[in-house]
Design a protein around this motif. Sequence first.
Motif, PDB file in Angstrom:
ATOM      1  N   LEU A  95       0.818  -1.200   0.000  1.00 33.79           N
ATOM      2  CA  LEU A  95       0.000   0.000   0.000  1.00 33.79           C
ATOM      3  C   LEU A  95       0.858   1.259   0.000  1.00 33.79           C
ATOM      4  CD1 LEU A  95      -2.932   0.954   0.070  1.00 33.79           C
ATOM      5  CD2 LEU A  95      -2.793   0.931   2.551  1.00 33.79           C
ATOM      6  N   SER A  96       2.010   1.211   0.655  1.00 30.46           N
ATOM      7  CA  SER A  96       2.890   2.373   0.652  1.00 30.46           C
ATOM      8  C   SER A  96       3.406   2.668  -0.754  1.00 30.46           C
ATOM      9  CB  SER A  96       4.053   2.161   1.612  1.00 30.46           C
ATOM     10  OG  SER A  96       4.864   1.091   1.174  1.00 30.46           O
ATOM     11  N   MET A  97       3.560   1.631  -1.586  1.00 32.23           N
ATOM     12  CA  MET A  97       3.985   1.835  -2.970  1.00 32.23           C
ATOM     13  C   MET A  97       2.925   2.608  -3.757  1.00 32.23           C
ATOM     14  SD  MET A  97       5.775  -1.306  -4.934  1.00 32.23           S
ATOM     15  CE  MET A  97       4.464  -1.621  -6.061  1.00 32.23           C
ATOM     16  N   LEU A  98       1.700   2.501  -3.343  1.00 34.86           N
ATOM     17  CA  LEU A  98       0.609   3.216  -3.985  1.00 34.86           C
ATOM     18  C   LEU A  98       0.453   4.624  -3.421  1.00 34.86           C
ATOM     19  CD1 LEU A  98      -1.910   2.901  -5.906  1.00 34.86           C
ATOM     20  CD2 LEU A  98      -3.164   2.292  -3.847  1.00 34.86           C
ATOM     21  N   LEU A  99       0.577   4.768  -2.111  1.00 39.42           N
ATOM     22  CA  LEU A  99       0.295   6.047  -1.470  1.00 39.42           C
ATOM     23  C   LEU A  99       1.449   7.049  -1.526  1.00 39.42           C
ATOM     24  CD1 LEU A  99      -1.695   4.952   1.693  1.00 39.42           C
ATOM     25  CD2 LEU A  99      -2.557   6.005  -0.384  1.00 39.42           C
ATOM     26  N   PHE A 100       2.684   6.597  -1.346  1.00 39.56           N
ATOM     27  CA  PHE A 100       3.800   7.544  -1.291  1.00 39.56           C
ATOM     28  C   PHE A 100       3.976   8.354  -2.566  1.00 39.56           C
ATOM     29  CE2 PHE A 100       6.080   5.158   2.297  1.00 39.56           C
ATOM     30  CZ  PHE A 100       5.319   5.826   3.218  1.00 39.56           C
ATOM     31  N   PRO A 101       3.934   7.739  -3.751  1.00 41.05           N
ATOM     32  CA  PRO A 101       4.030   8.592  -4.943  1.00 41.05           C
ATOM     33  C   PRO A 101       2.878   9.586  -5.042  1.00 41.05           C
ATOM     34  CG  PRO A 101       4.426   6.318  -5.529  1.00 41.05           C
ATOM     35  CD  PRO A 101       3.964   6.319  -4.106  1.00 41.05           C
ATOM     36  N   LEU A 102       1.683   9.154  -4.659  1.00 41.37           N
ATOM     37  CA  LEU A 102       0.530  10.039  -4.695  1.00 41.37           C
ATOM     38  C   LEU A 102       0.725  11.230  -3.761  1.00 41.37           C
ATOM     39  CD1 LEU A 102      -2.444  10.500  -5.606  1.00 41.37           C
ATOM     40  CD2 LEU A 102      -3.096   9.246  -3.564  1.00 41.37           C
ATOM     41  N   ILE A 103       1.186  10.977  -2.558  1.00 39.39           N
ATOM     42  CA  ILE A 103       1.348  12.045  -1.578  1.00 39.39           C
ATOM     43  C   ILE A 103       2.512  12.960  -1.937  1.00 39.39           C
ATOM     44  CG2 ILE A 103       1.938  12.512   0.826  1.00 39.39           C
ATOM     45  CD1 ILE A 103       0.300  10.067   1.565  1.00 39.39           C
ATOM     46  N   ILE A 104       3.613  12.392  -2.371  1.00 40.48           N
ATOM     47  CA  ILE A 104       4.791  13.208  -2.657  1.00 40.48           C
ATOM     48  C   ILE A 104       4.602  14.033  -3.928  1.00 40.48           C
ATOM     49  CG2 ILE A 104       7.234  13.094  -3.270  1.00 40.48           C
ATOM     50  CD1 ILE A 104       7.437  10.761  -1.279  1.00 40.48           C
ATOM     51  N   ILE A 105       4.095  13.414  -4.981  1.00 40.75           N
ATOM     52  CA  ILE A 105       3.890  14.167  -6.227  1.00 40.75           C
ATOM     53  C   ILE A 105       2.769  15.188  -6.054  1.00 40.75           C
ATOM     54  CG2 ILE A 105       3.157  13.968  -8.637  1.00 40.75           C
ATOM     55  CD1 ILE A 105       4.636  11.290  -8.708  1.00 40.75           C
ATOM     56  N   GLY A 106       1.753  14.842  -5.290  1.00 36.35           N
ATOM     57  CA  GLY A 106       0.641  15.757  -5.062  1.00 36.35           C
ATOM     58  C   GLY A 106       0.829  16.641  -3.849  1.00 36.35           C
ATOM     59  N   SER A 107       2.067  16.861  -3.438  1.00 30.14           N
ATOM     60  CA  SER A 107       2.313  17.673  -2.244  1.00 30.14           C
ATOM     61  C   SER A 107       2.141  19.160  -2.555  1.00 30.14           C
ATOM     62  CB  SER A 107       3.714  17.404  -1.703  1.00 30.14           C
ATOM     63  OG  SER A 107       4.687  17.752  -2.652  1.00 30.14           O
ATOM     64  N   ASN A 108       2.039  19.928  -1.493  1.00 28.55           N
ATOM     65  CA  ASN A 108       1.829  21.363  -1.657  1.00 28.55           C
ATOM     66  C   ASN A 108       3.138  22.063  -2.036  1.00 28.55           C
ATOM     67  OD1 ASN A 108       3.327  21.683   0.730  1.00 28.55           O
ATOM     68  ND2 ASN A 108       1.508  21.738   1.989  1.00 28.55           N
ATOM     69  N   ASP A 109       3.039  23.332  -2.338  1.00 32.62           N
ATOM     70  CA  ASP A 109       4.212  24.092  -2.778  1.00 32.62           C
ATOM     71  C   ASP A 109       5.246  24.248  -1.671  1.00 32.62           C
ATOM     72  OD1 ASP A 109       3.197  24.401  -5.314  1.00 32.62           O
ATOM     73  OD2 ASP A 109       2.146  26.262  -4.817  1.00 32.62           O
ATOM     74  N   LYS A 110       4.806  24.273  -0.434  1.00 28.45           N
ATOM     75  CA  LYS A 110       5.754  24.408   0.671  1.00 28.45           C
ATOM     76  C   LYS A 110       6.696  23.203   0.723  1.00 28.45           C
ATOM     77  CE  LYS A 110       6.204  25.546   5.440  1.00 28.45           C
ATOM     78  NZ  LYS A 110       5.747  26.507   6.379  1.00 28.45           N
ATOM     79  N   LEU A 111       6.157  22.008   0.518  1.00 34.64           N
ATOM     80  CA  LEU A 111       7.012  20.818   0.498  1.00 34.64           C
ATOM     81  C   LEU A 111       7.934  20.823  -0.718  1.00 34.64           C
ATOM     82  CD1 LEU A 111       4.604  17.961   1.580  1.00 34.64           C
ATOM     83  CD2 LEU A 111       6.486  18.903   2.857  1.00 34.64           C
ATOM     84  N   LYS A 112       7.397  21.210  -1.854  1.00 34.26           N
ATOM     85  CA  LYS A 112       8.199  21.210  -3.078  1.00 34.26           C
ATOM     86  C   LYS A 112       9.339  22.217  -3.029  1.00 34.26           C
ATOM     87  CE  LYS A 112       4.515  19.516  -6.006  1.00 34.26           C
ATOM     88  NZ  LYS A 112       3.596  19.799  -7.093  1.00 34.26           N
ATOM     89  N   ASN A 113       9.143  23.304  -2.319  1.00 34.45           N
ATOM     90  CA  ASN A 113      10.176  24.342  -2.238  1.00 34.45           C
ATOM     91  C   ASN A 113      11.164  24.119  -1.102  1.00 34.45           C
ATOM     92  OD1 ASN A 113       9.040  25.678  -4.418  1.00 34.45           O
ATOM     93  ND2 ASN A 113       7.691  26.884  -3.113  1.00 34.45           N
ATOM     94  N   ASN A 114      10.907  23.169  -0.221  1.00 37.53           N
ATOM     95  CA  ASN A 114      11.770  22.952   0.944  1.00 37.53           C
ATOM     96  C   ASN A 114      12.321  21.531   1.004  1.00 37.53           C
ATOM     97  OD1 ASN A 114      11.565  25.568   2.237  1.00 37.53           O
ATOM     98  ND2 ASN A 114       9.426  25.049   2.576  1.00 37.53           N
ATOM     99  N   TYR A 115      12.655  20.958  -0.147  1.00 40.59           N
ATOM    100  CA  TYR A 115      13.214  19.602  -0.146  1.00 40.59           C
ATOM    101  C   TYR A 115      14.546  19.537   0.596  1.00 40.59           C
ATOM    102  CZ  TYR A 115       9.831  17.390  -3.219  1.00 40.59           C
ATOM    103  OH  TYR A 115       8.691  16.844  -3.738  1.00 40.59           O
ATOM    104  N   GLN A 116      15.298  20.633   0.603  1.00 42.66           N
ATOM    105  CA  GLN A 116      16.585  20.652   1.308  1.00 42.66           C
ATOM    106  C   GLN A 116      16.381  20.467   2.814  1.00 42.66           C
ATOM    107  OE1 GLN A 116      19.447  20.742  -0.395  1.00 42.66           O
ATOM    108  NE2 GLN A 116      20.559  20.393   1.492  1.00 42.66           N
TER     109      GLN A 116
END
Length: 128
Positions: A95-116
């Motif tokens: 199930l994590s193989m299904l959910l993690f890509p969904l959550i990470i790719i569909g994350s908000n801009d704050k997560l996308k801008n703060n990967y560091q």
Amino acid sequence: MNTNWLKYKYITSNLNFFATLLFVFWLPLKADFLPAIMSFWIFTWLLEGNFKYRFNNFPNKSIYFAILFYFILNVLALLYSSNIDNGLYEIQKKLSMLLFPLIIIGSNDKLKNNYQIILTTFVIGNLI
């Protein structure tokens, strides 16, 4: 725009960012609390809403549909399994193989801008 909606969006975005940091920090540590932390992370992701925007900006939908198809095949294979407990455990792991890509790719801009910051938190969790 409504100020209450902006406050809600700000709070849920920060809460999801905190849940992500907690998850990546705890990932290399003891696995006892990891399901609860993952559930909190998924819950905060769901609270953010705005799914139409998230799914319209998916970079490659065919890969995600392939993963979804694989997961559905595993669930269907469970119907033919004689060991239901082991089959359910395998489904839970996949199930994590299904959910993690969904959550990470569909994350908000704050997560996308703060990967560091997220990567640094993961490294600190590994060092501890």
